[in-house]
Design an enzyme around this catalytic site. Sequence first.
Site, PDB file in Angstrom:
ATOM      1  N   HIS A 221       6.162 -72.396  38.529  1.00 14.37           N
ATOM      2  CA  HIS A 221       5.008 -71.918  37.756  1.00 14.37           C
ATOM      3  C   HIS A 221       4.702 -72.912  36.645  1.00 14.37           C
ATOM      4  CE1 HIS A 221       8.508 -70.747  35.375  1.00 14.37           C
ATOM      5  NE2 HIS A 221       7.707 -70.792  34.315  1.00 14.37           N
ATOM      6  N   ASP A 223       3.603 -72.738  32.499  1.00 18.16           N
ATOM      7  CA  ASP A 223       3.512 -71.766  31.415  1.00 18.16           C
ATOM      8  C   ASP A 223       2.054 -71.719  30.976  1.00 18.16           C
ATOM      9  OD1 ASP A 223       6.226 -71.487  31.661  1.00 18.16           O
ATOM     10  OD2 ASP A 223       6.708 -72.823  29.996  1.00 18.16           O
ATOM     11  N   HIS A 279       7.183 -76.020  37.002  1.00 13.33           N
ATOM     12  CA  HIS A 279       8.648 -76.068  36.957  1.00 13.33           C
ATOM     13  C   HIS A 279       9.253 -74.804  37.548  1.00 13.33           C
ATOM     14  CE1 HIS A 279       7.187 -74.225  33.226  1.00 13.33           C
ATOM     15  NE2 HIS A 279       8.328 -73.567  33.168  1.00 13.33           N
ATOM     16  N   ARG A 289      24.234 -68.622  34.774  1.00 12.62           N
ATOM     17  CA  ARG A 289      23.531 -69.456  33.808  1.00 12.62           C
ATOM     18  C   ARG A 289      22.653 -68.577  32.941  1.00 12.62           C
ATOM     19  NH1 ARG A 289      18.316 -72.089  34.534  1.00 12.62           N
ATOM     20  NH2 ARG A 289      18.228 -73.912  33.183  1.00 12.62           N
TER      21      ARG A 289
HETATM   22  C1  LIG Z   1       4.000 -65.245  26.141  1.00 18.01           C
HETATM   23  C2  LIG Z   1       4.381 -65.164  27.391  1.00 18.01           C
HETATM   24  C3  LIG Z   1       4.528 -66.331  28.304  1.00 18.01           C
HETATM   25  C4  LIG Z   1       4.986 -65.724  29.577  1.00 18.01           C
HETATM   26  C5  LIG Z   1       4.349 -64.394  29.478  1.00 18.01           C
HETATM   27  C6  LIG Z   1       4.670 -63.937  28.076  1.00 18.01           C
HETATM   28  C7  LIG Z   1       6.162 -63.643  27.959  1.00 18.01           C
HETATM   29  C8  LIG Z   1       6.973 -64.198  29.074  1.00 18.01           C
HETATM   30  C9  LIG Z   1       6.538 -65.581  29.554  1.00 18.01           C
HETATM   31  C10 LIG Z   1       6.942 -65.911  30.980  1.00 18.01           C
HETATM   32  C11 LIG Z   1       8.386 -66.436  31.127  1.00 18.01           C
HETATM   33  C12 LIG Z   1       8.662 -66.796  32.588  1.00 18.01           C
HETATM   34  C13 LIG Z   1       7.499 -67.527  33.262  1.00 18.01           C
HETATM   35  C14 LIG Z   1       6.134 -66.876  32.928  1.00 18.01           C
HETATM   36  C15 LIG Z   1       5.027 -67.491  33.752  1.00 18.01           C
HETATM   37  C16 LIG Z   1       6.239 -65.396  33.078  1.00 18.01           C
HETATM   38  O1  LIG Z   1       6.018 -64.750  34.048  1.00 18.01           O
HETATM   39  O2  LIG Z   1       6.710 -64.870  31.901  1.00 18.01           O
HETATM   40  C17 LIG Z   1       5.949 -66.965  31.431  1.00 18.01           C
HETATM   41  C18 LIG Z   1       4.621 -66.454  30.866  1.00 18.01           C
HETATM   42  C19 LIG Z   1       3.536 -67.504  30.685  1.00 18.01           C
HETATM   43  O3  LIG Z   1       3.797 -68.635  30.284  1.00 18.01           O
HETATM   44  O4  LIG Z   1       2.411 -67.146  30.984  1.00 18.01           O
HETATM   45  O1  LIG Z   2      15.767 -71.201  33.248  1.00 18.95           O
HETATM   46  C1  LIG Z   2      15.093 -72.206  33.027  1.00 18.95           C
HETATM   47  O2  LIG Z   2      15.594 -73.300  32.807  1.00 18.95           O
HETATM   48  C2  LIG Z   2      13.590 -72.128  33.064  1.00 18.95           C
HETATM   49  C3  LIG Z   2      13.072 -71.046  32.170  1.00 18.95           C
HETATM   50  C4  LIG Z   2      11.596 -70.976  32.225  1.00 18.95           C
HETATM   51  O3  LIG Z   2      10.916 -71.782  32.820  1.00 18.95           O
HETATM   52  C5  LIG Z   2      10.919 -69.881  31.555  1.00 18.95           C
HETATM   53  O4  LIG Z   2      11.570 -68.973  30.997  1.00 18.95           O
HETATM   54  O5  LIG Z   2       9.659 -69.949  31.613  1.00 18.95           O
END
Ligand SMILES: C=C1C[C@]23C[C@H]1CC[C@H]2[C@@]12CCC[C@@](C)(C(=O)O1)[C@H]2[C@@H]3C(=O)O
Ligand SMILES: O=C(O)CCC(=O)C(=O)O
Length: 363
Positions: A221, A223, A279, A289
């Site tokens: 994905h 961010d 990533h 982990r």
């Molecule tokens: C502020 C954020 C950023 C979120 C949503 C919310 C909280 C959790 C983050 C993540 C974390 C994992 C990947 C992602 C793609 C997801 O599913 O949750 C991220 C997302 C984003 O970057 O859009």
């Molecule tokens: O576990 C990781 O190293 C990646 C974490 C990550 O990409 C995320 O939380 O958005």
Amino acid sequence: MPTATHLDFQAARGVPETHEWPVLHDHPVVDGGAGAGEDEVPVVDLRDADPAKVAAAMARAAEQWGAFLLLGHGVPADLVARVEERIEAMFALPASEKTRAVRGRGESCGYGSPPISGFFDKSMWSEGYTFAPANVRLDLLKLWPDAGPHYLLFCEVMEEFHKGMFALAHKLLGLFLSALGLTAADCAAAAKIADTMAASMHLNWYPKCPDPKRAVGLIAHTDSGYFTFVLQSMVPGLQLFRREPDRWVAVPAMPGAFVINVGDLFNIVTNGRFHNVFHRAVVSRESHRVSLGYFLGPPAQAVVAPLDEALTLDRPRPAYRPVVWREYMGLREKALFVGESALKMIAVAKDDAPQTPKLHETS
Ligand SMILES: C=C1C[C@]23C[C@H]1CC[C@H]2[C@@]12CCC[C@@](C)(C(=O)O1)[C@H]2[C@@H]3C(=O)O
Ligand SMILES: O=C(O)CCC(=O)C(=O)O
């Protein structure tokens, strides 16, 4: 939304069909450690005496990789160790306690797989917890309604961490902007970004996996926000996607380093100059982990658009139309459902749209 609670990871002898991802091996994986040449993940050290040099190195990494390893950031190692200890302790709680805090549909805080997991049929080999660090005392009552000693310790450590990280995030933002020739002092839009930027945290726990090649910890994905700090501690697992040739670069575990990832929004405001990095996180048979993401984004009602000052000679027209952040997040959901790119949906003209891989090409 599938939650990790569907499977008892510790007891699993193999990867069930529900957690088996078909296309994980479409591109080779290469090592991104020191000496890897072209594949070596850039390292930026904030202790470098010349801020202009640091800003230039960050911008280069943001343009070419959309990511880099950050050293010399000043967040104490013992604080990071205490944060990791709290994450371990949280995920070690009995499932019955964690499920109390399951994040419901449309909710932004709580336990479960990350929000992105709702767009896939398969489940990931991980558990997650999302919260707003500025609101940790309220958010964590969901998990610890009695506000006992575990709750207090968790909140104290996360608040201390947030304080250091938020200051660091502003320092990095200033450096990123200065590399673009902007300062918050003389650019109103840059000042607005700095004044309204907010943090979210997402904790990840990736259990040992009996058959790591068939499962994935966190699916590929980008961010959505400006940029993200990832703390992956000493167990590697984070991989960055790079083109020409297409490959996954494994980010080395580096003591004391944060990984910085550029998100969609930094690609938007820089008019495509900073690369939003694709990533993912893989799992291992030998060790579990933990990781954390510290995400910087705008308020939901903010209108985001390329900064005038970021328009360049080679791209003088805005590549994206202005969009309300809430609307962009909605488009991202739509895009995820069809394996498309949300950035493409707000691109002004197809030819101007920066290249991002389609989700289904790499996941
Ligand atoms: C502020 C954020 C950023 C979120 C949503 C919310 C909280 C959790 C983050 C993540 C974390 C994992 C990947 C992602 C793609 C997801 O599913 O949750 C991220 C997302 C984003 O970057 O859009
Ligand atoms: O576990 C990781 O190293 C990646 C974490 C990550 O990409 C995320 O939380 O958005």
